[in-house]
Design a protein around this motif. Structure first.
Motif, PDB file in Angstrom:
ATOM      1  N   GLU A  20     -18.569   6.629  19.038  1.00 56.02           N
ATOM      2  CA  GLU A  20     -19.711   6.037  18.354  1.00 56.02           C
ATOM      3  C   GLU A  20     -19.395   4.597  17.975  1.00 56.02           C
ATOM      4  OE1 GLU A  20     -16.944   7.032  15.120  1.00 56.02           O
ATOM      5  OE2 GLU A  20     -17.440   7.951  17.029  1.00 56.02           O
ATOM      6  N   PRO A  21     -20.429   3.749  17.735  1.00 53.91           N
ATOM      7  CA  PRO A  21     -21.858   4.038  17.802  1.00 53.91           C
ATOM      8  C   PRO A  21     -22.334   4.180  19.245  1.00 53.91           C
ATOM      9  CG  PRO A  21     -21.524   1.718  17.381  1.00 53.91           C
ATOM     10  CD  PRO A  21     -20.168   2.356  17.322  1.00 53.91           C
ATOM     11  N   LEU A  53     -30.433   5.731  15.685  1.00 51.70           N
ATOM     12  CA  LEU A  53     -29.985   6.156  14.356  1.00 51.70           C
ATOM     13  C   LEU A  53     -29.050   7.362  14.463  1.00 51.70           C
ATOM     14  CD1 LEU A  53     -30.241   6.058  11.222  1.00 51.70           C
ATOM     15  CD2 LEU A  53     -32.235   7.557  11.470  1.00 51.70           C
ATOM     16  N   ASP A  56     -25.453   6.701  15.646  1.00 54.78           N
ATOM     17  CA  ASP A  56     -24.637   5.834  14.794  1.00 54.78           C
ATOM     18  C   ASP A  56     -24.447   6.489  13.416  1.00 54.78           C
ATOM     19  OD1 ASP A  56     -23.280   3.766  13.606  1.00 54.78           O
ATOM     20  OD2 ASP A  56     -24.855   2.268  13.855  1.00 54.78           O
ATOM     21  N   GLU A  57     -25.333   6.221  12.481  1.00 49.06           N
ATOM     22  CA  GLU A  57     -25.143   6.722  11.113  1.00 49.06           C
ATOM     23  C   GLU A  57     -25.100   8.246  11.043  1.00 49.06           C
ATOM     24  OE1 GLU A  57     -27.370   6.960   6.768  1.00 49.06           O
ATOM     25  OE2 GLU A  57     -28.353   5.935   8.445  1.00 49.06           O
ATOM     26  N   LEU A  58     -26.056   8.923  11.676  1.00 49.43           N
ATOM     27  CA  LEU A  58     -26.131  10.378  11.536  1.00 49.43           C
ATOM     28  C   LEU A  58     -24.931  11.054  12.188  1.00 49.43           C
ATOM     29  CD1 LEU A  58     -29.940  11.074  12.046  1.00 49.43           C
ATOM     30  CD2 LEU A  58     -28.699  10.289  10.011  1.00 49.43           C
ATOM     31  N   TYR A  59     -24.446  10.494  13.295  1.00 54.79           N
ATOM     32  CA  TYR A  59     -23.235  11.032  13.931  1.00 54.79           C
ATOM     33  C   TYR A  59     -22.063  10.969  12.957  1.00 54.79           C
ATOM     34  CZ  TYR A  59     -19.432  11.491  17.363  1.00 54.79           C
ATOM     35  OH  TYR A  59     -18.311  11.899  18.054  1.00 54.79           O
ATOM     36  N   ARG A  60     -21.921   9.846  12.271  1.00 55.24           N
ATOM     37  CA  ARG A  60     -20.777   9.659  11.375  1.00 55.24           C
ATOM     38  C   ARG A  60     -20.858  10.569  10.149  1.00 55.24           C
ATOM     39  NH1 ARG A  60     -21.348   5.362   9.078  1.00 55.24           N
ATOM     40  NH2 ARG A  60     -23.050   4.268  10.122  1.00 55.24           N
ATOM     41  N   ILE A  61     -22.021  10.622   9.516  1.00 53.60           N
ATOM     42  CA  ILE A  61     -22.103  11.386   8.278  1.00 53.60           C
ATOM     43  C   ILE A  61     -22.176  12.899   8.546  1.00 53.60           C
ATOM     44  CG2 ILE A  61     -23.192   9.459   7.100  1.00 53.60           C
ATOM     45  CD1 ILE A  61     -25.825  10.973   7.162  1.00 53.60           C
ATOM     46  N   ALA A  90     -24.408  13.736   2.246  1.00 56.70           N
ATOM     47  CA  ALA A  90     -24.703  13.506   3.665  1.00 56.70           C
ATOM     48  C   ALA A  90     -25.739  14.495   4.186  1.00 56.70           C
ATOM     49  CB  ALA A  90     -23.424  13.596   4.495  1.00 56.70           C
ATOM     50  N   ARG A  93     -29.114  13.181   3.266  1.00 57.18           N
ATOM     51  CA  ARG A  93     -29.464  12.015   4.082  1.00 57.18           C
ATOM     52  C   ARG A  93     -29.881  12.456   5.490  1.00 57.18           C
ATOM     53  NH1 ARG A  93     -32.155   8.160   5.972  1.00 57.18           N
ATOM     54  NH2 ARG A  93     -31.079   6.790   7.454  1.00 57.18           N
TER      55      ARG A  93
END
Length: 553
Positions: A20-21, A53, A56-61, A90, A93
C-alpha cells in the motif's frame, strides 16, 4: 557489507516494497471491464474514489481494527446492566467510510439501472481490505426491502439505507443512520430455523410482541436493530427488535458473551437472551421464513462478492511479492512454475468476479425482468456454494507464494485465510445451497410464457445457451448438461457434483460472452479436465503471461 559498521550482521535487500497505498480501481482491469459490461459505468467516478480510499487509509486501519478485538461490557462501574460492545476507533472509521459511500445503501437510495452492480462493487472493494465490517454492512443492506414492506418500519428502512453512520447507543429517532444485525440461529436448530423455540407473545397494540428465548448466534450486537425469528401463535414469524426503545430505555435482551471466532475479528458476534424484549412483527404470522428469504438473494450475493474479494486481494499480494522478490538468480515471477501458479490464481479470480457481477446485474434487473429474477434466484445459490468453497484453498496458495512472510500477521494474508471459510458457513452451508438448487430445479422444470414468467431452470439454461457458438468444447459440454438437466435424474447424493458443474459452466459462459482472453483457458482447464487438483496445474498456453499482467498491471 564493507560500508556497514562491524556490528551490523546484514543489509536488507531482496524485499518487496510496501503493498500500500494501492489504487484498487486502476490496478484491476477485470473489475473495470466488468463494471462497464454489467451496466454500472455511470457510477465509475464514485467507485474509483472509494477504491482509492480503500487501498490506502482503509487498508492500513484494517490491521488496527482486527488487532484490537471487540470487548463486551455487561455492566457499568455502578452495577447497571449496559450490554455494550467496545470497538477500536478504526472499526468505526471503517463503518463510517463504508456507509457514507453507499456500501450498505446505494442501491436503495438511488434506484437506477446499474445501482445494484455499483453497490456490489463497493462491497467488493471494501471487503478486500477489511472483511469483518462487511457483516453488519451486508445485513443492513439486505434488510431494507424487507423493512419497506411494513409502513410502520419505513423510518428504519430509510435510515438503514442512509449514507450516515452513528455508533451512539440511542433510539432511532435521534439518529440519521442505523445499522442492522440478525438473530436466527438457536442452539438446537442451526440451519433448521423451524425448530426455533423463542416465543413471541402478542401485546395489546397490533403488531407488537414480547420475546422470550435465546439466540446462539446474534450478529453485530451493537447494531440499532435486529431481524429475528420467533414462534408466534400463528407459527414462526419475523420481527424487528430494536436495541433502544422509543423512550430511550434499553430493550430487554442480554448479551451473554461474545463468540471467540476463527476470523472476522474486527466484528462482534454474540449469544443473547430475550427477557420479554419488545419487537414489531415483519410480515404475517407464520411467514417468518418466507419473509427472511427475501433477504437471502442479497446476502448470498455478498457471500460471492466476499469470496471474490478475498481472492483478488490474495492474488494481488502474491503477484506484487513475486515481482520484487528474487530466488535462484532471478525474480520469482520469471520462474515457469511460479508463473503457472500465478496465472492459475488470476484465472480463478477473474472468473469469480465476472460471475459475481453478472449475478449482481440479474439482481439489479429482478424487479422488472422475470427471467433475470429467476436466474438470480438460482445463480446466487450456485455461486455462493462454489466461490466460497474455492476461497480458502486460493488464499492458502497465495500465502505459499510469499513463503513464511505470508504466514505472519504483518501480512494481510493470515487475516484473509481466517476469513475465507466464513462465507461458506454463513447464510447456509454448502449442503443447504445444493439442496436449494435441487429444489429450484425440481419444482420449476420448464419454461413458462404466461404472466407467471420464467422458471429457474429455464432461466439458467437460457443464460448458458446465450454463450454457445463461441467455443466448440463449451458447446459439447453444454450438450451433455442439457441432457442431464432435462432428465432431472440428479438425487441428493449427487447434488454437490451437479452444482459444481453448473458453477463452472456459468463462469465459462460469462467469460466467453465478455470476450475475456481468459475464457478459452478456463474452458480447457476447468471444463475439459486439463487441470490438476491444486492451483498451478494449467496446461501450457500462450496466454499465461497475459493473465498475470492483466491481473495486476
Amino acid at each position: 557489507m564493507d560500508k556497514l559498521p562491524p556490528f551490523e550482521t546484514h543489509r536488507v535487500d531482496n524485499q518487496p516494497p510496501p503493498f500500500e497505498p494501492r489504487d484498487l480501481w486502476a490496478d484491476d482491469v477485470v473489475l473495470r471491464e466488468a463494471v462497464t459490461l454489467e451496466g454500472a459505468a455511470a457510477f465509475v467516478p464514485r467507485l474509483s474514489a472509494y477504491a482509492h480510499l480503500a487501498g490506502d487509509e482503509l487498508y492500513r486501519i484494517g490491521f488496527d481494527a482486527n488487532r484490537d478485538k471487540p470487548r463486551l461490557k455487561t455492566h457499568d462501574r455502578f452495577g447497571h446492566r449496559i450490554d455494550t460492545v467496545e470497538f477500536h476507533p478504526a472499526y468505526h472509521r471503517l463503518m463510517e467510510a463504508a456507509k457514507s459511500h453507499g456500501v450498505a445503501g446505494l442501491s436503495w437510495r438511488e434506484p437506477q439501472p446499474g445501482a445494484h452492480v455499483a453497490r456490489a462493487v463497493l462491497s467488493y472493494l471494501h471487503h478486500q481490505v477489511e472483511a469483518g465490517t462487511s457483516c453488519p454492512l451486508t445485513m443492513t443492506h439486505a434488510a431494507v426491502p424487507v423493512l419497506r414492506r411494513e409502513p410502520a418500519l419505513r423510518e428504519w428502512a430509510d435510515k438503514a439505507a442512509a449514507p450516515s453512520y452513528d455508533p451512539r447507543d440511542l433510539p432511532i429517532a435521534q439518529k440519521s443512520g442505523v445499522t442492522l444485525g440478525m438473530g436466527m440461529t438457536e442452539k438446537q436448530g442451526g440451519s433448521d430455523v423451524r425448530s426455533n423455540v423463542t416465543v413471541a407473545t402478542p401485546l395489546a397494540r397490533e403488531g407488537e410482541y414480547a420475546l422470550v428465548g435465546h439466540k446462539w448466534f446474534f450478529s453485530a450486537p451493537m447494531s440499532d436493530g435486529f431481524l429475528v425469528l420467533a414462534q408466534a401463535p400463528g407459527g414462526l414469524t419475523c420481527f424487528l427488535l430494536p436495541r433502544r426503545l422509543d423512550d430511550g430505555c434499553k430493550n430487554a435482551f442480554r448479551i451473554m458473551r461474545l463468540k471467540d471466532k476463527l476470523g472476522d475479528w474486527s466484528n462482534a458476534s454474540s449469544e443473547v437472551e430475550f427477557c420479554d424484549a419488545w419487537a414489531r412483527r415483519v410480515g404475517d404470522e407464520g411467514r417468518g421464513v418466507a419473509t427472511i428469504i427475501e433477504m437471502v438473494m442479497f446476502t448470498r450475493l455478498d457471500c460471492m462478492l466476499g469470496a471474490a474479494a478475498e481472492m483478488r486481494m490474495a492474488l494481488a499480494q502474491a503477484i506484487h511479492h513475486a515481482r520484487h522478490r528474487a530466488s535462484f538468480g532471478k525474480p520469482l515471477i520469471e520462474h515457469a512454475l511460479m508463473r503457472n501458479v500465478l496465472a492459475d490464481l488470476a484465472l480463478e479470480s477473474e472468473a469469480a468476479l465476472a460471475f459475481s457481477l453478472r449475478v449482481a446485474r440479474a439482481v439489479d434487473a429482478s424487479p422488472n425482468d422475470a427471467k433475470e429474477a429467476a436466474f438470480a434466484r438460482i445463480a446466487t445459490a450456485i455461486g455462493k456454494y462454489w466461490l466460497c468453497k474455492r476461497a480458502p484453498a486460493f488464499v492458502n496458495e497465495a500465502q505459499e507464494c510469499l513463503g513464511g512472510a505470508g504466514y505472519v500477521e504483518e501480512s494481510i494474508l493470515p487475516r484473509l485465510y481466517r476469513q475465507a471459510p466464513l462465507n461458506s458457513i454463513w447464510e447456509g452451508s454448502g449442503n443447504i445451497q445444493c439442496l436449494d438448487v435441487l429444489r429450484a430445479l425440481s419444482r420449476e422444470p420448464g419454461r413458462s410464457t404466461t404472466a407467471e414468467g420464467w422458471s429457474t431452470g429455464a432461466a439458467l439454461l437460457n443464460e448458458l445457451e446465450t454463450a454457445t457458438g463461441r467455443d466448440a468444447a463449451f458447446d459439447a459440454i453444454m450438450a451433455e448438461l442439457r441432457t442431464q438437466l432435462a432428465s432431472r435424474s440428479v438425487d441428493e447424493f449427487g447434488a454437490r457434483t451437479l452444482v459444481e458443474r453448473l458453477a463452472l459452466v456459468l463462469q465459462a459462459a460469462v467469460l466467453l460472452k465478455s470476450g475475456s482472453p481468459a475464457a478459452t483457458l478456463f474452458v480447457t482447464s476447468r471444463l475439459q479436465g486439463r487441470h490438476g487438483l491444486a492451483f498451478g496445474t494449467l496446461p501450457a498456453s500462450e496466454g499465461v503471461d497475459e493473465l498475470v499482467s492483466r491481473a495486476l498491471p
